[in-house]
Design an enzyme around this catalytic site. Sequence first.
Site, PDB file in Angstrom:
ATOM      1  N   ARG A 108       4.299  13.952   6.676  1.00  0.00           N
ATOM      2  CA  ARG A 108       3.784  15.647   6.741  1.00  0.00           C
ATOM      3  C   ARG A 108       3.153  16.643   7.638  1.00  0.00           C
ATOM      4  O   ARG A 108       3.421  17.904   6.912  1.00  0.00           O
ATOM      5  CB  ARG A 108       3.089  15.439   4.981  1.00  0.00           C
ATOM      6  CG  ARG A 108       3.623  14.392   4.113  1.00  0.00           C
ATOM      7  CD  ARG A 108       2.709  14.212   3.517  1.00  0.00           C
ATOM      8  NE  ARG A 108       2.403  12.806   3.515  1.00  0.00           N
ATOM      9  CZ  ARG A 108       1.348  12.208   2.683  1.00  0.00           C
ATOM     10  NH1 ARG A 108       0.966  12.400   0.829  1.00  0.00           N
ATOM     11  NH2 ARG A 108       0.773  10.828   3.260  1.00  0.00           N
ATOM     12  N   THR A 134      -2.457  -0.831   5.615  1.00  0.00           N
ATOM     13  CA  THR A 134      -3.484   0.053   5.602  1.00  0.00           C
ATOM     14  C   THR A 134      -3.861  -0.055   3.695  1.00  0.00           C
ATOM     15  O   THR A 134      -5.211   0.353   3.909  1.00  0.00           O
ATOM     16  CB  THR A 134      -3.012   1.017   6.449  1.00  0.00           C
ATOM     17  OG1 THR A 134      -2.423   1.792   5.757  1.00  0.00           O
ATOM     18  CG2 THR A 134      -3.728   0.742   7.525  1.00  0.00           C
ATOM     19  N   ASP A 171      12.019   1.121   9.763  1.00  0.00           N
ATOM     20  CA  ASP A 171      10.575   0.874   9.565  1.00  0.00           C
ATOM     21  C   ASP A 171      10.873   0.231   8.008  1.00  0.00           C
ATOM     22  O   ASP A 171      10.549   0.901   6.949  1.00  0.00           O
ATOM     23  CB  ASP A 171       9.806   1.704   9.413  1.00  0.00           C
ATOM     24  CG  ASP A 171       8.350   1.248   8.229  1.00  0.00           C
ATOM     25  OD1 ASP A 171       8.693   0.207   8.432  1.00  0.00           O
ATOM     26  OD2 ASP A 171       7.363   2.338   7.881  1.00  0.00           O
ATOM     27  N   LYS A 207      11.586   8.495  12.230  1.00  0.00           N
ATOM     28  CA  LYS A 207      11.457   6.939  11.234  1.00  0.00           C
ATOM     29  C   LYS A 207      11.970   6.570  10.297  1.00  0.00           C
ATOM     30  O   LYS A 207      11.868   8.131   9.023  1.00  0.00           O
ATOM     31  CB  LYS A 207      10.251   6.619  11.420  1.00  0.00           C
ATOM     32  CG  LYS A 207       9.163   5.872  10.214  1.00  0.00           C
ATOM     33  CD  LYS A 207       7.849   4.791  10.112  1.00  0.00           C
ATOM     34  CE  LYS A 207       7.425   5.249   8.838  1.00  0.00           C
ATOM     35  NZ  LYS A 207       7.642   5.422   7.758  1.00  0.00           N
ATOM     36  N   LYS A 242      10.439  -3.424   7.704  1.00  0.00           N
ATOM     37  CA  LYS A 242       9.229  -4.929   7.516  1.00  0.00           C
ATOM     38  C   LYS A 242       9.691  -5.449   6.856  1.00  0.00           C
ATOM     39  O   LYS A 242       9.474  -6.244   5.021  1.00  0.00           O
ATOM     40  CB  LYS A 242       7.880  -4.145   6.281  1.00  0.00           C
ATOM     41  CG  LYS A 242       7.180  -3.233   7.063  1.00  0.00           C
ATOM     42  CD  LYS A 242       5.828  -1.968   5.875  1.00  0.00           C
ATOM     43  CE  LYS A 242       5.210  -1.339   6.470  1.00  0.00           C
ATOM     44  NZ  LYS A 242       5.670  -0.135   6.266  1.00  0.00           N
ATOM     45  N   ASP A 300      10.528 -12.824   5.286  1.00  0.00           N
ATOM     46  CA  ASP A 300      11.796 -13.822   4.034  1.00  0.00           C
ATOM     47  C   ASP A 300      11.753 -15.472   5.394  1.00  0.00           C
ATOM     48  O   ASP A 300      11.134 -14.940   6.207  1.00  0.00           O
ATOM     49  CB  ASP A 300      12.535 -12.581   4.148  1.00  0.00           C
ATOM     50  CG  ASP A 300      13.733 -13.746   3.058  1.00  0.00           C
ATOM     51  OD1 ASP A 300      13.907 -15.080   2.426  1.00  0.00           O
ATOM     52  OD2 ASP A 300      13.875 -12.840   2.690  1.00  0.00           O
TER      53      ASP A 300
HETATM   54  O1  C5P Z   1       3.149  11.968   5.618  1.00  0.00           O
HETATM   55  P1  C5P Z   1       2.392  10.844   6.695  1.00  0.00           P
HETATM   56  O2  C5P Z   1       2.240  11.117   7.922  1.00  0.00           O
HETATM   57  O3  C5P Z   1       1.542  10.750   6.120  1.00  0.00           O
HETATM   58  O4  C5P Z   1       3.758   9.689   6.124  1.00  0.00           O
HETATM   59  C1  C5P Z   1       3.170   8.267   7.631  1.00  0.00           C
HETATM   60  C2  C5P Z   1       4.042   7.565   6.996  1.00  0.00           C
HETATM   61  O5  C5P Z   1       3.713   6.562   8.155  1.00  0.00           O
HETATM   62  C3  C5P Z   1       5.042   7.038   5.847  1.00  0.00           C
HETATM   63  O6  C5P Z   1       6.401   7.097   6.021  1.00  0.00           O
HETATM   64  C4  C5P Z   1       4.434   5.826   5.303  1.00  0.00           C
HETATM   65  O7  C5P Z   1       5.107   4.889   4.595  1.00  0.00           O
HETATM   66  C5  C5P Z   1       3.943   5.831   6.889  1.00  0.00           C
HETATM   67  N1  C5P Z   1       3.080   4.016   6.939  1.00  0.00           N
HETATM   68  C6  C5P Z   1       1.475   4.433   6.707  1.00  0.00           C
HETATM   69  N2  C5P Z   1      -0.144   3.494   6.981  1.00  0.00           N
HETATM   70  C7  C5P Z   1       1.230   2.728   7.429  1.00  0.00           C
HETATM   71  C8  C5P Z   1       2.363   1.547   7.880  1.00  0.00           C
HETATM   72  C9  C5P Z   1       2.971   2.772   7.183  1.00  0.00           C
HETATM   73  O8  C5P Z   1       1.476   6.190   6.487  1.00  0.00           O
HETATM   74  N3  C5P Z   1       0.004   1.084   7.395  1.00  0.00           N
END
Ligand code: C5P
Length: 239
Positions: free
Chosen positions: A218, A127, A68, A41, A70, A73
């Site tokens: 992560r 979220t 991603d 992603k 999002k 517009d």
């Molecule tokens: O590092 P981690 O597993 O928390 O990363 C989650 C990924 O998903 C990040 O790129 C974050 O921006 C994205 N994301 C999220 N929650 C959302 C939408 C996207 O954590 N509701």
Amino acid sequence: MIHQQAAKGLVSPVIVAIDKQDLNSALTLADSLDPKLCRVKVGKELFTRCGPSIIEALHQRDFEVFLDLKFHDIPNTTAQAVLAAADMGVWMVNLHASVGLDAMALAKQRLVDNGHNTLLIAVTVLTSMTEKTLSQIGVESDVESQVKRLALLTQEAGLEGVVCSANEAASLKALCGPDFKLVTPGIRLLDDSKDDQKRICTPEEAIANGSDYLVIGRSITTASNPRQKLQYIVNDCLN
Ligand code: C5P
């Protein structure tokens, strides 16, 4: 296209979030992964810094890409942005469901008219938003009802699915049916750090709840051996 051939037979639901700030560190991370075990992603920060070159470089490495960005517009601009993403050959792209039914349907139609089978999904309620933040922008419903309302609108517009929390996956599957794709971030193994995520699920729980694709950042990207951690998640947790 190379990446579409390479992806044939890819059954892994894992999408690794390449949340890096520059091309070199993004590609170093990509090179520590395996396109047979995951998709990747690319989000707003990396894309804004690198532009389409990051997508090309990931495709050259045989990764399928979820872009991603999002989009949000007016209908024609949203549809053209979605088309531009599809023209780059990305596997999945997204927009905000709050662009509305007609704009979502137009974006989907633009893909169809141009012969693209790029998956188009929507973000319902971020979220990071709560009932208070919804109320501040004039939305007087609770988060869960708003998520459900926007998921149904997304489905009515003909899109493939939504991004949602894995905790919402079971109720959204029940509401929208088995073919409506659920893409869920916030995934952690039991002994991972939660970082800034509040409501997390393990990969096993997310799949059991009905998630189709797990966005994992992560937990994999900060592991001492990302490839090994990815292999462990795909082969041991999800099999
Ligand atoms: O590092 P981690 O597993 O928390 O990363 C989650 C990924 O998903 C990040 O790129 C974050 O921006 C994205 N994301 C999220 N929650 C959302 C939408 C996207 O954590 N509701």
